[in-house]
Enzyme design. Structure first.
Site, short mmCIF file in Angstrom:
data_model
loop_
_atom_site.label_atom_id
_atom_site.label_comp_id
_atom_site.label_asym_id
_atom_site.label_seq_id
_atom_site.Cartn_x
_atom_site.Cartn_y
_atom_site.Cartn_z
N TYR A 1 -17.10 15.43 -11.66
CA TYR A 1 -16.94 16.60 -12.52
C TYR A 1 -15.69 16.55 -13.39
CZ TYR A 1 -20.40 18.53 -9.28
OH TYR A 1 -21.51 18.74 -8.52
N ARG B 1 0.80 -1.22 0.00
CA ARG B 1 0.00 0.00 0.00
C ARG B 1 0.84 1.28 0.00
NH1 ARG B 1 -4.76 0.68 4.35
NH2 ARG B 1 -4.96 -1.51 3.79
N HIS C 1 -8.46 -2.62 -6.96
CA HIS C 1 -8.06 -1.97 -5.70
C HIS C 1 -9.24 -1.91 -4.73
CE1 HIS C 1 -4.95 0.24 -3.57
NE2 HIS C 1 -5.84 1.15 -3.21
#
Length: 746
Positions: free
Chosen positions: A120, A30, A76
């Site tokens: 967005y 990670r 993931h």
């Protein structure tokens, strides 16, 4: 019903094993980048997912929400915010040496503004990512491993052809360790890799002829050049960074400082803090040279303008900014990455060594794969060329065969039993055929137009090319120098297309030294009203307004403007305030809450006593608490540098009710809430350290508590009021400390 089995084990052993497993998972899977491709798992998975979705640099942008959702669902299995955050950082040119994602929309700013929501924004792969990081995925150069639920395959590592660990750096906090690798210039890194490949005995110092030092996307100046050798040898150290400051002339002989580049560590909230720090220098009168400060930064770049008054000492002020603000900052280097499945702190040469080993592994697998394909082509081409020479026989075999199986058996093994021939000669010639399976399939699938003369010539030419490729690939695989030449040629092309000029200047600079404005020492009067607003005025101003000042303020204290004030609280703490931190001005000017200039919290603390730290140095302080505990403390114990200390030790539910300066020839009178007065000599009070509770001053009755402490000199008449009754202290019966006292009727 299955038999259940209870395993008895030591709880601490289970905790230890579980924690180690968790820690290794965070470290390896990670938080830390892989030394080979310089990517963390979340970055690698995001880029691979974009590649799989076909979001190339020359294709339209796609919504980031789609990318994040696909990555989370396939590769993931963590929060969507961690994936989107990684995607955003890879698109921010002020954080990465080379952006890996081409973002469209609001992806945040250098001043710390966050990116817009993923619904967005849009993104696609950057050109360098497509061509340098993902190009050879189809050539079987890396291993694929099952994803979290074994429904997909994901790459163990990406076939990155540059040392991304150096080019883009890395930041990550694991368990018990962290990585912090600065960014570097792509062109310089390529040159260093080539130098290592030509001579693997090259030293770190020699590698630094190519890699001068870090190259941050924000530019700036590295000022401790001589320390870089030890940093790059060990993989750890501290880099000193400064912003770039230019001086511009203004009308009227004035000048202004323009900051056009900032230290990499100032990205984000650091810019706002810098502006506040500069304002603070002005407010605290550390400098009087600054007239105005404005942040004129835009998409074109950083531009922070500091306007100076006429005749200002530019050099001194610049050095003050370096010393007192984050315009000079430290970047802590810890080049930690996962190498061979383990975290390892690596120097510059070790990182390049890992990269080169990885490149040779990639290149070997790539050319083995290409060689196998060329050898397959060669086999088929040779079969077709041979078939063209005996095409009449092959046509006769095909026309005389009852099935494809019979024709294939004849072509590969010379079996002619089930085939009709025009003559025995043809049968004998067919029996001699020994094409391979691949060749036979190619012949059976061959179209008639391939028999045209030009097509045959093209086949011969293609065969020659295939033979040349086989020779070339075998040479690359069998010759170190040939493989190294291929890798270096590839690096040169990458450097030519994606290289850019260095942004960060590397130099040895002198320590920033400046002279602060010397403050003229003078006596001032500290005034604080009952609301906690404090200020200072000149002694002369106080004398002119003495009556109003004394009546309107709870605390009035003479002090030197260069000194400190000690604020003692009922909770047993002492807070220090620099007199210079308080506003100084006219008598009617508004003060400042002391909460703003100290650690004192007016909502949770009550002030018992305020004094001048210097005047207290040679005095003894009498402490008295609600539960009747008293002690003398030497004022020297409060001469400390800390802003807040424990001034005394208190018992449970106790509080300080009085602190006063005491001298030995004085008399002490303790007064309780219920009206008991106890008088004794001051020398009966034991002197203790500030960390002591003290001794009992008066025996309290149930529900009673100490309320007031009075000090007076023997022979002087001192009167106090208790519940509207006047009490003359020097007429009270003389007693000993730790008595019960005399009851006064109200």
């Amino acid at each position: 019903m299955q038999d259940s089995q209870i395993i008895r084990t030591e709880y601490s052993e289970v905790m230890k094993k579980s924690y180690i497993d968790y820690a290794m998972s965070v470290i390896v899977a990670r938080a830390l980048p892989d030394a080979r491709d310089g990517l963390k798992p979340v970055q690698r998975r995001t880029l691979y997912d974009m590649h799989e979705l076909g979001i190339r640099y020359d294709k339209p942008y796609r919504k980031c929400a789609r990318i994040v959702g696909d990555t989370m669902g396939k590769y993931h299995p963590h929060g969507d915010s961690s994936i989107y955050d990684a995607l955003v950082v890879m698109a921010q040119d002020f954080k990465k040496g080379m952006i890996l994602v081409d973002g469209h929309g609001n992806f945040g700013s250098i001043e710390g503004d966050g990116a817009a929501a993923m619904r967005y924004t849009e993104a696609r792969l950057a050109k360098i990512t497509q061509e340098v990081y993902l190009a050879d995925l189809d050539k079987d150069v890396i291993d694929f491993v099952p994803n979290f639920d074994e429904t997909e395959k994901e790459p163990e590592v990406l076939p990155v052809r540059i040392p991304n660990l150096l080019v883009n750096g890395a930041e990550g906090i694991a368990v018990g360790m962290a990585t912090s690798i600065p960014t570097h210039n792509l062109a310089e890194v390529v040159d260093a890799v080539k130098a290592y490949m030509k001579n693997d005995d090259i030293s770190t110092r020699q590698l630094m002829k190519y890699i001068k030092g870090p190259d941050f996307p924000t530019g700036g100046i590295v000022v401790n050049k001589d320390d870089l050798v030890s940093i790059y040898e060990s993989g750890t150290g501290k880099i000193k960074l400064r912003g770039k400051v230019d001086v511009e002339e203004m009308k009227g002989g004035k000048k202004r400082l323009v900051i056009s580049e900032i230290p990499y560590t100032m990205i984000g909230a650091g810019i706002g803090k810098f502006l506040n720090d500069v304002c603070n220098l002005v407010e605290t009168k550390k400098t009087s040279d600054i007239v105005d400060i404005s942040n004129q930064s835009s998409k074109e770049g950083i531009r922070i303008v500091i306007e100076l008054k006429k005749g200002a000492d530019v050099t001194n002020l610049t050095n003050m900014l370096y010393k007192k603000t984050r315009l000079e900052d430290t970047f802590g280097v810890n080049m930690l990455a996962v190498a061979n499945g383990r975290p390892e702190t690596m120097g510059l040469k070790r990182i390049i060594e890992h990269h080169v080993d990885f490149q040779f592994e990639l290149t070997t697998r790539k050319y083995k794969n290409l060689l196998a394909k060329e050898q397959d082509k060669k086999e088929i081409q040779e079969g077709l060329i041979k078939a063209c020479d005996v095409i009449d026989l092959i046509i006769e075999i095909l026309r005389g065969s009852q099935s494809v199986k019979d024709a294939r058996a004849c072509l590969t093994k010379g079996i002619t039993e089930n085939i009709k021939f025009k003559s025995n000669i043809s049968r004998k010639m067919a029996a001699m055929l020994r094409f391979t399976e691949r060749q036979a399939n190619a012949i059976l699938e061959m179209r008639l137009y391939k028999l045209i003369g030009l097509e045959i010539a093209a086949l011969m030419k293609e065969h020659e090319t295939t033979l040349a490729n086989i020779a070339k690939y075998e040479d690359i695989l069998n010759n170190y120098d040939s493989m190294a030449a291929v890798i270096m040629e590839d690096l040169d092309q990458i450097k030519k297309e994606f290289g850019r000029k260095r942004r960060t200047v590397i130099e040895n600079a002198e320590e920033a030294v400046f002279e602060e404005n010397k403050i003229e020492e003078q006596e001032v009067v500290f005034l604080m009203d009952r609301f906690g607003y404090a200020r200072t005025v000149d002694a002369a101003t106080y004398e002119r307004n003495k009556e109003a000042a004394d009546s309107e303020n709870k605390y009035v204290l003479h002090a030197m403007n260069t000194g400190k004030l000690c604020v003692f609280t009922a909770g047993g703490k002492m807070h220090q305030i620099k007199v210079l931190d308080l506003p100084h001005g006219k008598f009617r000017d508004k003060g400042l809450p002391i909460d703003n200039v100290s650690n004192y919290d007016s909502t949770a603390e009550e002030i018992v006593y305020i004094c001048d730290a210097e005047q207290t140095r040679y005095a003894k302080l009498l402490f008295a608490t609600k539960q009747g505990m008293i002690k003398k403390v030497d004022g020297q114990e409060f001469q400390v540098a800390k802003r807040t200390i424990a001034a005394t030790k208190l018992q449970a539910d106790d509080a300080v009710v009085s602190i006063q300066v005491i001298i030995d020839n004085q008399q002490v009178v303790l007064q309780t809430k219920d009206g008991y007065f106890l008088r004794f000599a001051a020398d009966e009070v034991s002197e203790k350290k500030k960390g002591a509770i003290g001794v009992r001053g008066i025996k309290l009755r149930k529900e009673d508590e100490l309320e007031h402490v009075y000090l007076f000199e023997e022979g002087t008449e001192t009167k106090v009021m208790y519940k509207e009754k006047e009490v003359t202290l020097n007429r009270l019966k003389m007693a000993k400390r730790d008595g019960t006292g005399t009851k006064t009727r109200a």
